[in-house]
Design a protein around this motif. Sequence first.
Motif, PDB file in Angstrom:
ATOM      1  N   ASN A 298       0.824  -1.215   0.000  1.00 33.56           N
ATOM      2  CA  ASN A 298       0.000   0.000   0.000  1.00 33.56           C
ATOM      3  C   ASN A 298       0.854   1.260   0.000  1.00 33.56           C
ATOM      4  O   ASN A 298       0.378   2.319   0.400  1.00 33.56           O
ATOM      5  CB  ASN A 298      -0.942   0.006   1.207  1.00 33.56           C
ATOM      6  CG  ASN A 298      -1.985  -1.088   1.133  1.00 33.56           C
ATOM      7  OD1 ASN A 298      -2.415  -1.457   0.044  1.00 33.56           O
ATOM      8  ND2 ASN A 298      -2.371  -1.614   2.272  1.00 33.56           N
ATOM      9  N   MET A 299       2.129   1.128  -0.404  1.00 34.08           N
ATOM     10  CA  MET A 299       3.069   2.260  -0.394  1.00 34.08           C
ATOM     11  C   MET A 299       3.124   2.888   1.002  1.00 34.08           C
ATOM     12  O   MET A 299       2.883   4.082   1.190  1.00 34.08           O
ATOM     13  CB  MET A 299       2.684   3.291  -1.453  1.00 34.08           C
ATOM     14  CG  MET A 299       3.046   2.883  -2.864  1.00 34.08           C
ATOM     15  SD  MET A 299       4.845   2.826  -3.159  1.00 34.08           S
ATOM     16  CE  MET A 299       5.245   4.576  -3.186  1.00 34.08           C
ATOM     17  N   GLU A 300       3.471   2.027   1.963  1.00 32.27           N
ATOM     18  CA  GLU A 300       3.517   2.461   3.355  1.00 32.27           C
ATOM     19  C   GLU A 300       4.918   2.303   3.936  1.00 32.27           C
ATOM     20  O   GLU A 300       5.717   1.488   3.465  1.00 32.27           O
ATOM     21  CB  GLU A 300       2.543   1.635   4.202  1.00 32.27           C
ATOM     22  CG  GLU A 300       1.083   1.841   3.813  1.00 32.27           C
ATOM     23  CD  GLU A 300       0.154   0.849   4.466  1.00 32.27           C
ATOM     24  OE1 GLU A 300      -1.072   1.098   4.454  1.00 32.27           O
ATOM     25  OE2 GLU A 300       0.624  -0.188   4.979  1.00 32.27           O
ATOM     26  N   ILE A 301       5.197   3.102   4.957  1.00 35.02           N
ATOM     27  CA  ILE A 301       6.290   2.813   5.873  1.00 35.02           C
ATOM     28  C   ILE A 301       5.642   2.374   7.175  1.00 35.02           C
ATOM     29  O   ILE A 301       4.831   3.102   7.757  1.00 35.02           O
ATOM     30  CB  ILE A 301       7.203   4.029   6.107  1.00 35.02           C
ATOM     31  CG1 ILE A 301       7.952   4.385   4.817  1.00 35.02           C
ATOM     32  CG2 ILE A 301       8.204   3.738   7.223  1.00 35.02           C
ATOM     33  CD1 ILE A 301       8.886   5.581   4.950  1.00 35.02           C
ATOM     34  N   CYS A 302       5.948   1.149   7.586  1.00 36.69           N
ATOM     35  CA  CYS A 302       5.382   0.605   8.817  1.00 36.69           C
ATOM     36  C   CYS A 302       6.408   0.673   9.939  1.00 36.69           C
ATOM     37  O   CYS A 302       7.613   0.713   9.714  1.00 36.69           O
ATOM     38  CB  CYS A 302       4.929  -0.834   8.598  1.00 36.69           C
ATOM     39  SG  CYS A 302       3.485  -0.990   7.515  1.00 36.69           S
ATOM     40  N   MET A 303       5.899   0.643  11.145  1.00 37.78           N
ATOM     41  CA  MET A 303       6.706   0.852  12.336  1.00 37.78           C
ATOM     42  C   MET A 303       6.563  -0.353  13.262  1.00 37.78           C
ATOM     43  O   MET A 303       5.450  -0.779  13.576  1.00 37.78           O
ATOM     44  CB  MET A 303       6.204   2.130  13.023  1.00 37.78           C
ATOM     45  CG  MET A 303       6.916   2.544  14.256  1.00 37.78           C
ATOM     46  SD  MET A 303       6.150   4.095  14.835  1.00 37.78           S
ATOM     47  CE  MET A 303       7.077   4.346  16.339  1.00 37.78           C
ATOM     48  N   ILE A 304       7.689  -0.935  13.669  1.00 35.96           N
ATOM     49  CA  ILE A 304       7.698  -2.024  14.641  1.00 35.96           C
ATOM     50  C   ILE A 304       8.328  -1.486  15.917  1.00 35.96           C
ATOM     51  O   ILE A 304       9.484  -1.053  15.916  1.00 35.96           O
ATOM     52  CB  ILE A 304       8.475  -3.244  14.133  1.00 35.96           C
ATOM     53  CG1 ILE A 304       7.891  -3.753  12.808  1.00 35.96           C
ATOM     54  CG2 ILE A 304       8.469  -4.361  15.177  1.00 35.96           C
ATOM     55  CD1 ILE A 304       8.672  -4.899  12.191  1.00 35.96           C
ATOM     56  N   THR A 305       7.572  -1.493  16.995  1.00 32.24           N
ATOM     57  CA  THR A 305       8.037  -0.914  18.256  1.00 32.24           C
ATOM     58  C   THR A 305       8.787  -1.953  19.087  1.00 32.24           C
ATOM     59  O   THR A 305       8.680  -3.157  18.837  1.00 32.24           O
ATOM     60  CB  THR A 305       6.859  -0.359  19.061  1.00 32.24           C
ATOM     61  OG1 THR A 305       5.962  -1.440  19.366  1.00 32.24           O
ATOM     62  CG2 THR A 305       6.106   0.702  18.274  1.00 32.24           C
TER      63      THR A 305
END
Length: 387
Positions: free
Chosen positions: A323-330
Amino acid sequence: MERRNFLRSSVLGAGALAFSGSLWQQAASAAPAQLAPGPYGALLAADANGIQLPAGFTSQVVARSGQTVPGTSYTWHSAPDGGACFADGTGWIYVSNAETSSGSGGGASMIRFDSAGTPTAASRILSGTNSNCAGGKTPWNTWLSCEETSTGRVWETYPFGGTAVARPAMGRFKHEAAAADPVRQVIYLTEDESNGCLYRFVLTTWGNLASGTLQVLKAGTATSGSFTWANVPDPDGSPTATRSQVSGAKRFNGGEGCHYADNTLWFTTKGDNRVWQLNLAANTYELAYDDGLVSPGPAPLTGVDNITGATSGDLYVAEDGGNMEICMITPDDKISVFLRISGQSSSEITGPAFSPAGNRLYFSSQRGTSGSSTGGITYCVTGPFRT
């Protein structure tokens, strides 16, 4: 159990401390990340640049392929890919690869910014190379630009001035990304093949990439376990490819970005939408993310590609497609969407990198709105990133 929360005070990429085995094992016993609300809240409507961001964050266009970088006389390259930031006195430098052929401007470029984030200069730092996809920053402030071809090389480039040099001792294969480990004095290298491997280059002298030993990771076929390293007999990869030289070398499906911090290496594999984690103090590996193990779904991160980290311990993973995203893993193993680019479904997000202060995130849309390598757009997002 949180994997990285006790590491937040460390600066990523700096000389990390070695932790005791018992403490590391305690910190590395979590399941792959699960979907949760993001720490910054929901995404707002797309801004004028077509980017959806949480409240408090803003975006700007830094450069466009084929156009002059504002404030300079330099024309930005096509197909911007892997990138990194370097502190430069009161300002900083952002370096970006060009994933094109040697005849179409392959190589890498840099933009210099003042303390306010305004471009003051831009220039070419590597020319005449092929498919420079990702790479990595070294602690001695050079940029390793990696060629993604079957006989690709690692080029050491000099953002602060100097002539780029090929580093053949680091192997000839379909290079993707690189990450420096100052504790073990090695460089980790990913390979973009469906049956690729993970390598490390053990420098003869730390800070000098002219000589050293290329090694490949050996492990079982499971998604977790222990690992060892074995020397690659012929780093030149001819006539036998480096990934086929060592029996028992572990296979990874399309190695992409990698990131080192605090005795840990994270790297992505696009063929199975995974983020892997190597616990280097314990010589064990596990999954930090797997889109097939997110429950309940749907999984937010697909098309995993470049990866970087913030000083908070948060990981930021860019999508190639999806989806043309930057995802974040905490650090507590939660994954969420940090940003989404709309209207650019024929592109991919590349080159995420934080400014030295950690309040600006640079990245590119490789093919922009046009879907062509000549339509690349490089952005900057500013806001209250966690530290």
